[in-house]
Write a protein that holds these residues in place. Structure first.
Motif, PDB file in Angstrom:
ATOM      1  N   PRO A 122       0.861  -1.279   0.031  1.00  4.33           N
ATOM      2  CA  PRO A 122       0.011  -0.059   0.134  1.00  4.33           C
ATOM      3  C   PRO A 122       0.738   1.168  -0.135  1.00  4.33           C
ATOM      4  O   PRO A 122       0.561   2.115  -0.575  1.00  4.33           O
ATOM      5  CB  PRO A 122      -0.719  -0.229   1.170  1.00  4.33           C
ATOM      6  CG  PRO A 122      -1.232  -1.639   1.369  1.00  4.33           C
ATOM      7  CD  PRO A 122       0.148  -2.137   1.100  1.00  4.33           C
ATOM      8  N   HIS A 123       1.825   1.465   0.562  1.00  3.98           N
ATOM      9  CA  HIS A 123       2.630   2.361   0.759  1.00  3.98           C
ATOM     10  C   HIS A 123       3.452   2.813  -0.548  1.00  3.98           C
ATOM     11  O   HIS A 123       3.380   3.831  -1.264  1.00  3.98           O
ATOM     12  CB  HIS A 123       3.900   2.516   1.897  1.00  3.98           C
ATOM     13  CG  HIS A 123       4.645   3.648   2.032  1.00  3.98           C
ATOM     14  ND1 HIS A 123       5.935   3.619   1.385  1.00  3.98           N
ATOM     15  CD2 HIS A 123       4.511   4.793   2.556  1.00  3.98           C
ATOM     16  CE1 HIS A 123       6.452   4.854   1.682  1.00  3.98           C
ATOM     17  NE2 HIS A 123       5.621   5.476   2.381  1.00  3.98           N
ATOM     18  N   TYR A 180       0.542   4.083  -3.052  1.00  2.87           N
ATOM     19  CA  TYR A 180       0.454   5.320  -2.566  1.00  2.87           C
ATOM     20  C   TYR A 180       1.519   6.388  -3.040  1.00  2.87           C
ATOM     21  O   TYR A 180       0.952   7.535  -3.594  1.00  2.87           O
ATOM     22  CB  TYR A 180       0.106   5.546  -1.099  1.00  2.87           C
ATOM     23  CG  TYR A 180      -0.053   7.035  -0.448  1.00  2.87           C
ATOM     24  CD1 TYR A 180      -1.210   7.738  -0.621  1.00  2.87           C
ATOM     25  CD2 TYR A 180       1.076   7.608  -0.017  1.00  2.87           C
ATOM     26  CE1 TYR A 180      -1.425   8.880  -0.127  1.00  2.87           C
ATOM     27  CE2 TYR A 180       1.004   9.051   0.647  1.00  2.87           C
ATOM     28  CZ  TYR A 180      -0.302   9.456   0.411  1.00  2.87           C
ATOM     29  OH  TYR A 180      -0.549  10.669   0.870  1.00  2.87           O
ATOM     30  N   ASP A 204     -10.693  -3.681  -4.084  1.00  5.76           N
ATOM     31  CA  ASP A 204     -10.825  -4.412  -2.908  1.00  5.76           C
ATOM     32  C   ASP A 204     -12.022  -5.620  -2.965  1.00  5.76           C
ATOM     33  O   ASP A 204     -12.047  -6.465  -2.081  1.00  5.76           O
ATOM     34  CB  ASP A 204     -11.375  -3.712  -1.828  1.00  5.76           C
ATOM     35  CG  ASP A 204     -12.483  -2.960  -1.950  1.00  5.76           C
ATOM     36  OD1 ASP A 204     -12.964  -2.754  -2.958  1.00  5.76           O
ATOM     37  OD2 ASP A 204     -12.812  -2.031  -0.973  1.00  5.76           O
ATOM     38  N   HIS A 211      -5.878  -1.896   0.314  1.00  4.85           N
ATOM     39  CA  HIS A 211      -6.113  -0.876   1.105  1.00  4.85           C
ATOM     40  C   HIS A 211      -7.611  -0.202   0.603  1.00  4.85           C
ATOM     41  O   HIS A 211      -7.621   0.316  -0.641  1.00  4.85           O
ATOM     42  CB  HIS A 211      -5.069   0.148   1.033  1.00  4.85           C
ATOM     43  CG  HIS A 211      -5.097   1.513   1.869  1.00  4.85           C
ATOM     44  ND1 HIS A 211      -5.832   2.479   1.579  1.00  4.85           N
ATOM     45  CD2 HIS A 211      -4.461   1.621   2.957  1.00  4.85           C
ATOM     46  CE1 HIS A 211      -5.760   3.378   2.439  1.00  4.85           C
ATOM     47  NE2 HIS A 211      -5.034   2.760   3.370  1.00  4.85           N
ATOM     48  N   ARG A 212      -8.688   0.125   1.373  1.00  3.09           N
ATOM     49  CA  ARG A 212      -9.773   0.834   0.777  1.00  3.09           C
ATOM     50  C   ARG A 212      -9.664   1.917   0.321  1.00  3.09           C
ATOM     51  O   ARG A 212     -10.140   2.386  -0.559  1.00  3.09           O
ATOM     52  CB  ARG A 212     -10.834   0.474   2.147  1.00  3.09           C
ATOM     53  CG  ARG A 212     -12.130   1.069   1.674  1.00  3.09           C
ATOM     54  CD  ARG A 212     -13.199   0.936   2.633  1.00  3.09           C
ATOM     55  NE  ARG A 212     -14.492   1.084   2.166  1.00  3.09           N
ATOM     56  CZ  ARG A 212     -15.632   0.919   2.780  1.00  3.09           C
ATOM     57  NH1 ARG A 212     -15.621   0.619   3.921  1.00  3.09           N
ATOM     58  NH2 ARG A 212     -16.876   1.492   2.481  1.00  3.09           N
ATOM     59  N   ILE A 252      -0.431   7.357   4.023  1.00  2.00           N
ATOM     60  CA  ILE A 252      -0.128   5.704   4.384  1.00  2.00           C
ATOM     61  C   ILE A 252       1.271   5.648   4.888  1.00  2.00           C
ATOM     62  O   ILE A 252       2.152   6.154   3.983  1.00  2.00           O
ATOM     63  CB  ILE A 252      -0.539   5.047   3.021  1.00  2.00           C
ATOM     64  CG1 ILE A 252      -1.876   4.978   2.746  1.00  2.00           C
ATOM     65  CG2 ILE A 252      -0.080   3.601   3.497  1.00  2.00           C
ATOM     66  CD1 ILE A 252      -2.355   4.528   1.421  1.00  2.00           C
ATOM     67  N   GLN A 264      -3.811   0.517  10.124  1.00  2.00           N
ATOM     68  CA  GLN A 264      -3.490   1.078   8.567  1.00  2.00           C
ATOM     69  C   GLN A 264      -3.744   2.589   8.761  1.00  2.00           C
ATOM     70  O   GLN A 264      -4.248   3.208   7.327  1.00  2.00           O
ATOM     71  CB  GLN A 264      -4.513   0.440   7.738  1.00  2.00           C
ATOM     72  CG  GLN A 264      -3.949  -0.859   7.451  1.00  2.00           C
ATOM     73  CD  GLN A 264      -4.692  -1.502   6.354  1.00  2.00           C
ATOM     74  OE1 GLN A 264      -5.810  -0.935   5.906  1.00  2.00           O
ATOM     75  NE2 GLN A 264      -4.282  -2.729   6.293  1.00  2.00           N
ATOM     76  N   HIS A 307      -6.238   4.315  10.317  1.00  4.05           N
ATOM     77  CA  HIS A 307      -7.885   4.248  10.476  1.00  4.05           C
ATOM     78  C   HIS A 307      -8.252   3.725  11.786  1.00  4.05           C
ATOM     79  O   HIS A 307      -7.430   3.284  12.582  1.00  4.05           O
ATOM     80  CB  HIS A 307      -8.520   3.803   9.221  1.00  4.05           C
ATOM     81  CG  HIS A 307      -8.258   4.297   8.043  1.00  4.05           C
ATOM     82  ND1 HIS A 307      -7.698   3.482   6.952  1.00  4.05           N
ATOM     83  CD2 HIS A 307      -8.289   5.589   7.354  1.00  4.05           C
ATOM     84  CE1 HIS A 307      -7.521   4.372   5.833  1.00  4.05           C
ATOM     85  NE2 HIS A 307      -7.574   5.458   6.152  1.00  4.05           N
TER      86      HIS A 307
END
Length: 566
Positions: free
Chosen positions: A166-167, A170, A267, A274-275, A315, A552, A554
């Motif tokens: 994810p990072h 991003y 997703d 990652h949403r 992120i 994450q 959140h």
């Protein structure tokens, strides 16, 4: 600057015209053979603008390795030879560096547009793009010289081993969107932004090659260039998250989506995506003003995409994995092996057998003396213990007699544990949300007698549900009005919760929050909710008011198990 990947590849037009010459061995900057069919794709698969017709197909120039252009650029290896133009890895003998060169005949139908695109791109001077170093018309040839980055990696190669973290995804979409927004402010578009055109340097920086030039070489144009580039960025992010190409056709070594289901969110394609990034990809993949994201408006320009990225929580990179230090090893001198050859690593060393204890006359006498003392101590202790038990028994009898005479059985009673009450059904309850829905498909996992499964809420930007609402939860139906003595709720992560109940006279399941009255509250990972007074009801509301972090960036609630007892 030197280009760090196959900087000359991905310029061949695969829109239906056959090459005029035999396809040369396609080689990357690293010297790995590459199939030209894997490096090109149809316009339908890419989702970009159309291709201009060719007024004339020019013959490719007669060039070979060792040929020099402007007595400076020595051609080393042909990367692409297709449709009247060729691309080479070359050496700038004046500056002694590797460069890439696109070469066309001066009378080629696209020569003018390629020359103009290269000169416009060179004026941008943005380090996030692979730079055009020279654009020349000379000796019936038009050639464009650009950077060559041999130690960068194409996104195509990165995705061959799996989706990005994810990072990383991003960082990629942030840098690519920001760079394209800057290019569009200067009136430049890419129109061929695909996994072959995106490179990641060894420093982690993402760079874009072929700005304006690749589209000119292919004869591609678009009436909505900002929309085209934005949708291409969305496709790049989609591929980075799922390792799938978001169109029906396979492209760039990635499988397309099944034709029967259409465009679905990342997703839903792959677990663990990652949403926030999934929704961002769908907002960029806009079609005729519509988007597959239910809650947000589509992004149709790189500027809008940059703004949407800026509104997301940042992120964080994954925590570095630290290996445990090796166990302490004593030196050979400490082990008493000084002067002996060291054993081979991994070899099992035999343990020396300890010597037997000394069997002297003094040792035997001492052993018998200790044994006699132990026997004496055990006998004395046994006698004292028996005497104490007899005294305690006499006192107990006196006490029992006194209690019986004073008024019968007045001794304390053990609290009786309540009987379990089965939850007949449950549903999610989100009266203050926009869609009034909170993961209804997983609601049964909250009371399936398994802590390994759970129902979870949507993610929020703070523990207090992003200050969007006072709480969220689920309604439990006990089947009939029953006496409720305790509700035990097991969470994943420390959570604040309230227990609310409908009145005993409720004829059907309440639909409003005001119909439930608070009877208990608490916080923790396992919370026992005991009403302060007698409670009879058929409908209970487990109401989450403060959520734990999900790791994450959140916050979301996770209910692993609920048990109700009388």
């Amino acid at each position: 600057m030197a280009e760090r990947s196959t900087a000359a590849v991905d310029v061949a037009d695969n829109s239906g015209d056959q090459p005029l010459t035999a396809k040369a061995d396609q080689s990357t900057a690293d010297g790995v053979a590459q199939n030209p069919e894997l490096d090109t794709d149809s316009d339908q698969a890419q989702g970009s603008g159309g291709v201009e017709g060719h007024a004339k197909k020019a013959s490719p120039p007669e060039l070979h390795s060792g040929h020099k252009l402007a007595r400076r650029y020595r051609l080393e290896e042909c990367v692409t030879r297709l449709d009247g133009f060729s691309s080479w890895r070359a050496v700038d003998e004046k500056l002694r560096r590797a460069v890439g060169v696109h070469i066309l005949p001066a009378d080629h139908a696209r020569a003018r547009s390629v020359l103009a695109a290269a000169r416009s791109s060179a004026l941008l001077g943005d380090p996030r793009f692979v730079q055009v170093l020279d654009a020349v018309e000379e000796n019936d040839l038009v050639y464009v010289v650009h950077e060559w980055l041999p130690d960068a990696t194409e996104l195509t190669t990165l995705l061959a081993s799996g989706p990005l973290e994810p990072h990383d995804a991003y960082q990629m979409v942030s840098q690519i969107a920001s760079a394209m927004a800057a290019a569009h402010r200067e009136g430049l578009a890419h129109l061929r932004l695909n996994p072959n055109a995106v490179l990641r340097a060894s420093t982690g920086q993402w760079r874009i090659r072929g700005l304006a030039v690749n589209a000119a070489l292919r004869g591609i144009s678009s009436e909505t260039p900002q929309r085209t580039d934005t949708e291409s960025i969305g496709a790049l992010l989609y591929a980075a998250l799922t390792q799938r190409w978001p169109y029906e056709n396979d492209a760039y070594g990635l499988s397309g989506l099944p034709k029967t289901i259409g465009l679905i969110a990342p997703d839903q394609v792959r677990a663990g995506v990652h949403r926030g990034l999934s929704e961002l990809a769908m907002r960029a993949l806009a079609n005729d003003g519509a988007t597959a994201s239910r809650h947000e408006a589509p992004c149709t320009t790189p500027e809008e995409l940059v703004k949407a990225i800026g509104e997301m929580p940042r992120i964080r990179p994954p925590e570095p994995a630290f290996t445990a230090p090796p166990e302490y090893q004593r030196t050979t001198y400490q082990q008493g092996t000084y002067g002996r050859p060291a054993p081979r690593p991994g070899a099992t060393q035999p343990m020396a057998t300890p010597p037997p204890p000394l069997q002297s006359r003094t040792g035997k006498a001492l052993k018998w003396a200790v044994s006699a003392l132990l026997i004496a101590a055990l006998g004395l202790g046994s006698w004292q213990l028996a005497d104490a038990l007899m005294d305690q028994g006499d006192k107990s009898n006196d006490t029992n007699n006194t209690q019986t005479q004073d008024g019968g059985d007045k001794g304390p009673k053990k609290p009786s544990s309540g009987k379990p009450i089965a939850i007949q059904r449950a549903r999610d309850f989100d009266p203050f949300g926009k869609d009034q829905s909170e993961k209804p498909g997983d609601i049964s996992k909250a009371y399936d007698n398994s802590a390994a499964t759970y129902w979870q809420t949507d993610f929020y930007l703070s523990p207090e549900l992003g200050n969007l609402k006072s709480g969220v939860g689920m309604i439990l139906d006990l089947g009939k009005v029953q006496q409720v003595g305790n509700v035990s709720v097991t969470f994943i992560g420390e959570t604040s919760v309230e227990l609310r109940a409908a009145g005993a006279d409720a004829g059907s399941e309440p639909t409003s929050f005001e119909a439930f009255t608070k009877v208990a509250d608490g916080s923790g990972t396992t919370v026992e909710l005991k009403p302060g007074k007698s409670l009879k009801t058929q409908y209970l509301l487990v109401w989450l008011t403060k959520l734990p972090a999900d790791g994450q960036g959140h916050w979301r609630g996770r209910v692993a198990d609920i048990k109700v007892t009388s």
